[in-house]
Design a protein around this motif. Structure first.
Motif, short mmCIF file in Angstrom:
data_model
loop_
_atom_site.label_atom_id
_atom_site.label_comp_id
_atom_site.label_asym_id
_atom_site.label_seq_id
_atom_site.Cartn_x
_atom_site.Cartn_y
_atom_site.Cartn_z
N GLY A 69 0.81 -1.21 0.00
CA GLY A 69 0.00 0.00 0.00
C GLY A 69 0.85 1.26 0.00
N ASP A 70 1.91 1.25 0.80
CA ASP A 70 2.81 2.41 0.84
C ASP A 70 3.49 2.63 -0.49
OD1 ASP A 70 2.12 2.85 3.45
OD2 ASP A 70 3.93 1.97 4.32
N ILE A 71 3.89 1.53 -1.14
CA ILE A 71 4.54 1.64 -2.45
C ILE A 71 3.60 2.28 -3.47
CG2 ILE A 71 5.34 0.29 -4.44
CD1 ILE A 71 6.55 -1.70 -2.40
N MET A 72 2.36 1.80 -3.51
CA MET A 72 1.42 2.33 -4.49
C MET A 72 1.04 3.77 -4.15
SD MET A 72 1.36 -0.23 -6.45
CE MET A 72 0.06 0.11 -7.64
N GLY A 73 1.11 4.12 -2.87
CA GLY A 73 0.75 5.47 -2.47
C GLY A 73 1.76 6.51 -2.88
N VAL A 74 3.06 6.15 -2.98
CA VAL A 74 4.10 7.13 -3.30
C VAL A 74 4.48 7.15 -4.77
CG1 VAL A 74 5.05 6.93 -0.98
CG2 VAL A 74 6.03 5.55 -2.81
N THR A 75 3.83 6.32 -5.57
CA THR A 75 4.19 6.25 -6.99
C THR A 75 3.26 7.07 -7.89
OG1 THR A 75 2.94 4.16 -7.11
CG2 THR A 75 5.33 4.01 -6.84
N GLY A 76 2.29 7.76 -7.31
CA GLY A 76 1.40 8.60 -8.11
C GLY A 76 0.32 7.83 -8.83
N ILE A 77 0.10 6.57 -8.45
CA ILE A 77 -0.90 5.75 -9.10
C ILE A 77 -2.30 6.34 -8.92
CG2 ILE A 77 -2.08 3.51 -8.96
CD1 ILE A 77 0.56 3.36 -10.39
N SER A 78 -2.55 6.96 -7.77
CA SER A 78 -3.90 7.45 -7.46
C SER A 78 -4.38 8.51 -8.45
CB SER A 78 -3.94 8.00 -6.04
OG SER A 78 -2.88 8.91 -5.83
N LEU A 82 6.93 -2.76 -6.52
CA LEU A 82 8.34 -2.41 -6.74
C LEU A 82 8.65 -2.34 -8.23
CD1 LEU A 82 10.07 -4.58 -3.99
CD2 LEU A 82 9.87 -2.08 -4.02
N ALA A 83 8.13 -3.28 -8.99
CA ALA A 83 8.38 -3.29 -10.44
C ALA A 83 7.79 -2.05 -11.10
CB ALA A 83 7.78 -4.55 -11.06
N VAL A 84 6.59 -1.66 -10.66
CA VAL A 84 5.95 -0.48 -11.24
C VAL A 84 6.65 0.80 -10.80
CG1 VAL A 84 3.85 0.93 -11.21
CG2 VAL A 84 3.69 -1.55 -11.50
N GLY A 85 6.84 0.94 -9.46
CA GLY A 85 7.34 2.20 -8.93
C GLY A 85 8.80 2.47 -9.17
N TRP A 118 9.31 9.39 -10.97
CA TRP A 118 9.99 8.78 -9.83
C TRP A 118 9.11 8.81 -8.60
CZ3 TRP A 118 14.50 6.20 -10.34
CH2 TRP A 118 15.22 6.40 -11.52
N PRO A 119 9.24 7.83 -7.71
CA PRO A 119 8.44 7.82 -6.47
C PRO A 119 8.74 9.05 -5.61
CG PRO A 119 9.50 5.68 -6.83
CD PRO A 119 10.10 6.64 -7.82
N GLU A 120 7.77 9.39 -4.76
CA GLU A 120 7.91 10.57 -3.90
C GLU A 120 8.88 10.32 -2.75
OE1 GLU A 120 3.97 11.39 -2.63
OE2 GLU A 120 3.23 11.82 -4.64
N LYS A 121 9.14 9.06 -2.41
CA LYS A 121 10.06 8.72 -1.33
C LYS A 121 11.12 7.76 -1.84
CE LYS A 121 6.93 8.93 2.68
NZ LYS A 121 6.34 8.10 3.80
N LEU A 133 10.78 4.44 2.58
CA LEU A 133 9.47 3.80 2.53
C LEU A 133 9.45 2.50 3.33
CD1 LEU A 133 7.12 3.51 -0.45
CD2 LEU A 133 7.86 1.39 0.62
N ILE A 134 10.51 1.70 3.19
CA ILE A 134 10.59 0.45 3.95
C ILE A 134 10.64 0.74 5.44
CG2 ILE A 134 12.07 -1.54 4.44
CD1 ILE A 134 12.88 -1.50 1.48
N SER A 135 11.36 1.78 5.83
CA SER A 135 11.45 2.16 7.24
C SER A 135 10.08 2.54 7.79
CB SER A 135 12.43 3.32 7.41
OG SER A 135 12.45 3.78 8.75
N ASP A 136 9.34 3.36 7.04
CA ASP A 136 8.00 3.77 7.48
C ASP A 136 7.06 2.57 7.58
OD1 ASP A 136 8.95 6.35 7.49
OD2 ASP A 136 8.03 6.90 5.57
#
Length: 434
Positions: free
Chosen positions: A66-75, A253-256, A267-270, A275-278
């Protein structure tokens, strides 16, 4: 029954002093065990058994996915895609917010994350189109929990772990209530806002309309594919729900970090390590709650609290209707003050045996409990979604409440249907064969 009073009294007292839920629950549990003469030797095994679950592995996986998809601009692409279908309809902006929340929640598995993501994008856009900020905030707050009712969801995993119920059945039983609430919200939005908008006078031309949908579908394909892969993989028997979490992480990961940067220069926002830490922090907090709630569950069993509650309620009423009404009120209040996962792990072991004694199936009770917990997210005074939405809308919570009422009424209506017409919701797990 007095040990339940002791436990809840201590828990609420500690919670009033803002002691974290996991700590409050464990302290109250240990004091109750001491008073009841329960052997403390059971705690280690209870914690081990609570965490020794293959299903539990799905939680960190879906959190990081969820965090990955949230920072990749998918929304953003998801929002534009939905708008391409319904953009011509009056009230389409509010309807888009509802549908986006429904779909985006399946990616994040978090009500608050959905509120934040969709609210950040949609509230300014709604204001541009004439929606008031209080109304926009109320709509976003009410829609935020919809994605939790559409699998995969972490609260569903929590209920399945706690009850021993089939996870896919738990996920499936909330789909119908989620869709019903979404349809109700769209109807409310039309009557409150949509019918006041000016009709689009430009004639409808099928070819450009379909062409635009095709273009936006192409742009949003990466966002659309993730829930499709998860749904088809789980219910098609390709992989288990736990393995689906791993598949979602790999896909994200493949998408972002490959497809979007290489082919679209996005590029992802983080950074990945941040992201892994959060995600690890979020997973750790949930793990702590699960571990300590296992001790609470053991204490509840050994002190005979479920049987005591069952006997107490049966002495008051033998009516299933009255029991379900009391349970709904109890869970709604719990959802107002407690974090969803904590409430499920705390109250589930107490209430499920009582519900079974009244003839309520565990899978039916799953729909009742999860729906109550999420409605609690928009029920004042301690409603998480309202806090987030009011901040995004730039107005106080009290200004949102008037506009929230019709959305809250829709949610309560669906809750009553779910509670008293079990056939309306339990057919979905049966249809899917889970």
């Amino acid at each position: 029954m007095h040990w339940l009073v002791v436990f809840l009294g201590l828990f609420l007292l500690l919670a009033l002093f803002r002691i974290p839920v996991a700590v409050s629950m464990s302290i109250a549990t240990l004091i109750t065990m001491l008073g009841a003469g329960v052997n403390f030797g059971v705690t280690g095994l209870a914690v081990f058994n609570g965490l020794n679950s293959f299903t539990f592995l799905a939680i960190p996986a879906f959190i990081i996915a969820g965090d990955i998809m949230g920072v990749t601009g998918i929304s953003n692409s998801l929002l534009t895609w939905i708008d391409s279908f319904i953009g011509r309809l009056r009230g389409s902006t509010g309807a888009t917010a509802v549908v986006c929340s429904l779909l985006f929640g399946t990616l994040t598995g978090s009500s608050l994350a959905t509120c934040t993501a969709i609210g950040t994008m949609m509230i300014p856009e709604m204001e541009k189109r004439g929606y008031s900020r209080p109304y926009s905030g109320a709509l976003i707050a009410a829609s935020g929990f919809l994605g939790i009712l559409i699998p995969p969801s972490i609260p569903g995993i929590m209920f399945a772990m706690m009850s021993g119920e089939n996870l896919m059945a738990v996920w499936a039983v909330t789909i119908v209530p989620g869709v019903m609430i979404a349809v109700g919200y769209i109807a409310v939005n039309y009557f409150r806002r949509g019918r006041k908008e000016t009709k689009i006078t430009e004639p409808f031309v099928l070819v450009p309309y379909v062409k635009n949908i095709g273009i936006q579908t192409k742009h949003a394909l990466l966002a659309i594919l993730m829930p499709f892969i998860i749904f088809y993989g789980i219910y098609g028997g390709i992989f288990t729900p736990t393995e689906a979490g791993g598949v979602a992480v790999i896909y994200g990961l493949a998408v972002g970090w490959f497809i979007l940067p290489v082919f679209m220069k996005r590029w992802p926002e983080k950074k990945l390590l941040q992201l892994i830490s959060d995600s690890a922090v979020s997973t750790s907090s949930i793990t702590l709650i699960i571990a300590l709630s296992a001790i609470t569950g053991k204490m509840i069993t050994l002190t005979g609290i479920p049987q005591q509650v069952t006997n107490a309620l049966l002495s008051v009423t033998d009516s299933k209707v009255i029991f379900l009404l009391l349970v709904n009120l109890m869970l709604l209040v719990a959802g107002m003050f407690m974090e969803t996962n904590s409430a499920i792990l705390l109250l589930g072991p107490i209430l499920i045996p009582v519900a079974n004694a009244y003839g309520v199936e565990t899978i039916h009770f799953a729909a009742i409990m999860l729906l109550n917990m999420e409605i609690g997210m928009i029920t004042p005074p301690m409603a998480g979604n309202l806090f987030v939405a009011s901040r995004l809308a730039g107005c106080s919570i009290d200004k949102l409440l008037k506009d929230l009422i019709p959305f809250f009424a829709v949610a309560i209506l669906v809750l009553l249907i779910t509670t008293y017409l079990p056939g309306a919701v339990v057919w979905m797990p049966k249809l899917l064969g889970v």
